[in-house]
Design a protein around this motif. Sequence first.
Motif, mmCIF file in Angstrom:
data_model
loop_
_atom_site.group_PDB
_atom_site.id
_atom_site.type_symbol
_atom_site.label_atom_id
_atom_site.label_comp_id
_atom_site.label_asym_id
_atom_site.label_seq_id
_atom_site.Cartn_x
_atom_site.Cartn_y
_atom_site.Cartn_z
ATOM 1 N N ASN A 27 6.220 -2.112 20.862
ATOM 2 C CA ASN A 27 5.462 -2.933 20.007
ATOM 3 C C ASN A 27 4.099 -3.093 20.761
ATOM 4 N N LEU A 28 2.860 -2.632 19.738
ATOM 5 C CA LEU A 28 1.460 -2.720 20.286
ATOM 6 C C LEU A 28 0.580 -2.759 19.354
ATOM 7 N N LYS A 29 -0.525 -3.604 19.721
ATOM 8 C CA LYS A 29 -1.657 -3.540 18.736
ATOM 9 C C LYS A 29 -2.773 -3.335 19.535
ATOM 10 N N ILE A 30 -3.627 -2.437 18.878
ATOM 11 C CA ILE A 30 -4.874 -2.011 19.563
ATOM 12 C C ILE A 30 -5.944 -2.774 18.785
ATOM 13 N N ASN A 31 -6.868 -3.418 19.432
ATOM 14 C CA ASN A 31 -7.918 -4.036 18.714
ATOM 15 C C ASN A 31 -9.115 -2.961 18.424
ATOM 16 N N LYS A 32 -9.903 -3.269 17.501
ATOM 17 C CA LYS A 32 -10.920 -2.333 16.849
ATOM 18 C C LYS A 32 -11.912 -2.496 17.954
ATOM 19 N N GLY A 33 -12.559 -1.541 18.288
ATOM 20 C CA GLY A 33 -13.524 -1.236 19.246
ATOM 21 C C GLY A 33 -13.325 -1.406 20.838
ATOM 22 N N GLU A 34 -12.033 -1.492 21.135
ATOM 23 C CA GLU A 34 -11.912 -1.647 22.476
ATOM 24 C C GLU A 34 -11.365 -0.468 23.238
ATOM 25 N N ILE A 35 -11.469 -0.612 24.533
ATOM 26 C CA ILE A 35 -11.150 0.517 25.385
ATOM 27 C C ILE A 35 -9.605 0.031 25.875
ATOM 28 N N PHE A 36 -8.613 0.803 25.522
ATOM 29 C CA PHE A 36 -7.209 0.462 25.892
ATOM 30 C C PHE A 36 -6.897 1.718 26.759
ATOM 31 N N ALA A 37 -6.449 1.054 27.900
ATOM 32 C CA ALA A 37 -5.635 2.301 29.041
ATOM 33 C C ALA A 37 -4.331 1.966 29.334
ATOM 34 N N LEU A 38 -3.597 3.038 28.932
ATOM 35 C CA LEU A 38 -2.193 3.073 28.890
ATOM 36 C C LEU A 38 -1.759 3.721 30.308
ATOM 37 N N LEU A 39 -1.010 2.907 31.066
ATOM 38 C CA LEU A 39 -0.765 3.550 32.467
ATOM 39 C C LEU A 39 0.650 3.687 32.609
ATOM 40 N N GLY A 40 1.373 4.478 33.395
ATOM 41 C CA GLY A 40 2.554 4.836 33.484
ATOM 42 C C GLY A 40 2.842 6.013 34.206
ATOM 43 N N PRO A 41 3.648 6.233 34.948
ATOM 44 C CA PRO A 41 4.190 7.137 35.732
ATOM 45 C C PRO A 41 4.497 8.475 34.873
ATOM 46 N N ASN A 42 4.740 9.736 35.656
ATOM 47 C CA ASN A 42 4.991 10.917 34.678
ATOM 48 C C ASN A 42 6.186 10.775 34.095
ATOM 49 N N GLY A 43 6.138 11.017 32.948
ATOM 50 C CA GLY A 43 7.277 10.988 31.831
ATOM 51 C C GLY A 43 7.769 9.467 31.473
ATOM 52 N N ALA A 44 6.740 8.566 31.407
ATOM 53 C CA ALA A 44 6.974 7.363 30.958
ATOM 54 C C ALA A 44 6.974 7.345 29.528
ATOM 55 N N GLY A 45 6.279 8.307 28.742
ATOM 56 C CA GLY A 45 6.293 8.229 27.346
ATOM 57 C C GLY A 45 4.887 8.016 26.749
ATOM 58 N N ALA A 185 -20.754 2.300 19.966
ATOM 59 C CA ALA A 185 -20.852 2.924 18.737
ATOM 60 C C ALA A 185 -19.801 2.308 17.584
ATOM 61 N N GLY A 186 -18.831 1.821 18.485
ATOM 62 C CA GLY A 186 -17.735 1.135 17.609
ATOM 63 C C GLY A 186 -16.371 1.702 17.486
ATOM 64 N N VAL A 187 -16.546 2.896 18.475
ATOM 65 C CA VAL A 187 -15.085 3.634 18.385
ATOM 66 C C VAL A 187 -14.062 2.917 19.180
ATOM 67 N N THR A 188 -12.862 2.901 18.703
ATOM 68 C CA THR A 188 -11.842 2.427 19.631
ATOM 69 C C THR A 188 -11.211 3.509 20.199
ATOM 70 N N ILE A 189 -11.109 3.204 21.798
ATOM 71 C CA ILE A 189 -10.502 4.162 22.488
ATOM 72 C C ILE A 189 -9.236 4.068 23.394
ATOM 73 N N ILE A 190 -8.389 4.812 23.274
ATOM 74 C CA ILE A 190 -7.088 4.782 23.772
ATOM 75 C C ILE A 190 -6.948 5.881 24.934
ATOM 76 N N LEU A 191 -6.765 5.656 25.998
ATOM 77 C CA LEU A 191 -6.643 6.665 27.251
ATOM 78 C C LEU A 191 -5.702 6.412 28.020
ATOM 79 N N THR A 192 -4.913 7.629 28.614
ATOM 80 C CA THR A 192 -3.922 7.367 29.333
ATOM 81 C C THR A 192 -4.501 8.095 30.733
ATOM 82 N N THR A 193 -4.087 7.463 31.896
ATOM 83 C CA THR A 193 -4.806 8.211 33.252
ATOM 84 C C THR A 193 -3.707 7.604 34.368
ATOM 85 N N HIS A 194 -3.595 8.467 35.227
ATOM 86 C CA HIS A 194 -3.006 8.372 36.448
ATOM 87 C C HIS A 194 -4.146 7.643 37.513
ATOM 88 N N TYR A 195 -5.267 7.827 37.183
ATOM 89 C CA TYR A 195 -5.958 7.199 38.269
ATOM 90 C C TYR A 195 -6.599 5.929 37.766
#
Lengths: 307, 254
Positions: A27-45, A185-195
């Motif tokens: 379950n997750l909600k992403i807000n408009k205009g935010e930068i959301f970082a998804l962290l997790g080890p390899n194979g987390a999903g 500019a108003g773009v919502t960004i979802i990124l995954t990273t190991h750093y």
Amino acid sequence: MKNNSIIEIKQLCKTYAGGFKALKSVNLKINKGEIFALLGPNGAGKTTMISIICGISNPSEGQVTVGGHDILSDYKKTRSLIGLVPQELNTDAFESVWNTVCFSRGLFGKKPNPQYIEQLLKDLSLWDKKDNPMMTLSGGMKRRVMIAKALSHEPEVLFLDEPTAGVDVELRKDMWQQVRKLREAGVTIILTTHYIEEAEEMADRVGVINQGELILVEEKDQLMQKMGSKKLTIELSENHQKLPSSLSSFNLELNKNILTYNFDSKKEDSGICSLLEELVKNNIRFNDINTQKSSLEEIFVALVHKQ
Amino acid sequence: MINFQAIKTIYLFEMARMKRTLGQSVASPVISTSLYFVVFGSAIGSRINEVEGVSYASFIVPGLIMLSVLTNSVTNASFGIYLPRFAGTIYEILSAPISYVEILIGYVGAAATKSIIVGTLILATATLFVDLNIQHPFWMLFFLFLTSITFSLLGFIIGVWADNFEKIQIIPLLVITPLAFLGGSFYSIKMLPPLWQKISMANPVVYLISGFRWSFYNTADVSLNVSLIMISLFLIVCLATVRWIFKTGYRFKS
Ligand SMILES: Nc1ncnc2c1ncn2[C@@H]1O[C@H](COP(=O)(O)OP(=O)(O)OP(=O)(O)O)[C@@H](O)[C@H]1O
Ligand SMILES: [Mg+2]
């Protein structure tokens, strides 16, 4: 009613053909205009979750909406809102940079707009490569072309699946500059990273996923504050065996000439002033002092291990 | 709303891919057709007087065209969809706001277009060797289009099913070409012993070539209606298979 979330994920499950459960009721909600970082080890999903939202993979259970539209029944609407930079660098080897970016725009049903594409390539320092075939580009350049492709149709939501893997420090900075500009500019960004320092530097909110379960979602600052105790390291001019008893009220550790002080930065009085005064009074000289926050990385490792 | 822009984009992308190998795409049908004419038309044909009232060299023209159109359709369409799957660029097609039908129109449309171009080229080459007088030009075009589209659909299915390049190459080589040769490209089915005539009836290509040849010379191995029914049936089977692929996401989505 004000609803400022752009993506809503409800009880999303994914079981792959082999029976492997890659997502367990997320379950997750992403807000408009935010930068959301998804962290997790390899194979987390992480990639699995992104693939489902973008339409590359089918959900097994649950519901996802983007901009209020269901990703399955209203896929044309949701997909035109989304730009995706996938983890893998898969490109048409023989196509030129210009053609491949224009192709992406066309796929998303947008009329050609050479000025926009030109600006995009210039922003990503790809303009001088526009006529080169993809196979002649370096990995970092390809990554930027992937970003240009994802942005070619002017999306409102941008997914970056490990965008900085294999990108040098200089370029990484440029990239984050770009990401910040997009956010403005108003773009919502979802990124995954190991750093983890990237999430720490860039994100407004952080989600931690492990073995298909979202184990934490929090404002980054709060997370840092909640879990971040601080550490003051003092390098003394000479080795000491013992500290004067007047310093015993402080939470100190001494190792030869390194004195460390653990404190809570949220408290009104961190105690740093009185500690330093006390040292001077006792004629203990020091060469260097340094404070450190416990990093998101430490928090992250602690969380994942607790599981 | 139909995403015409996306259909056009896929179509033009595929046509551009074919254009990169334009020399080869044009040269190979022209050269191979000329060879067939030299070998079959002139050398062997000089010993065969007439088939069904048509000179042998003329008789083989429709079959030659069909042979190329069939293999080209299957090869073009299967490569068209297999390449992005193989290179991983399919992610973009899957994440774009395009329906499966739109994807299909883009890929199959481009493959069929190229086959029609190749078919026309062969027809043009043939006029250098024999006098052609097409009896039913409308039906000729109708068969050419229908065959190109149907076999491009078959190629699309093969491109989705295949999980390596060998499978893609082997089908035209081991299935389509033999069926086309045995389907009466170079002879009339009526020239075969009765048993082989019966066996040949199980070959879908027989109906295609027969119908196509009828549009040229008004002579056919099977009646026009039977040809039309069989081709339609084959088209329906291909469409149903594609529909199933799209419904289940077979080999497309995990
Ligand atoms: N097509 C597939 N079929 C079966 N299992 C899969 C498939 N794709 C992914 N998985 C499994 O699902 C799990 C999650 O994979 P996923 O790619 O989402 O991880 P990730 O968090 O993106 O990892 P990474 O950080 O390495 O990119 C892994 O255990 C993986 O093996
Ligand atoms: Mg991943």
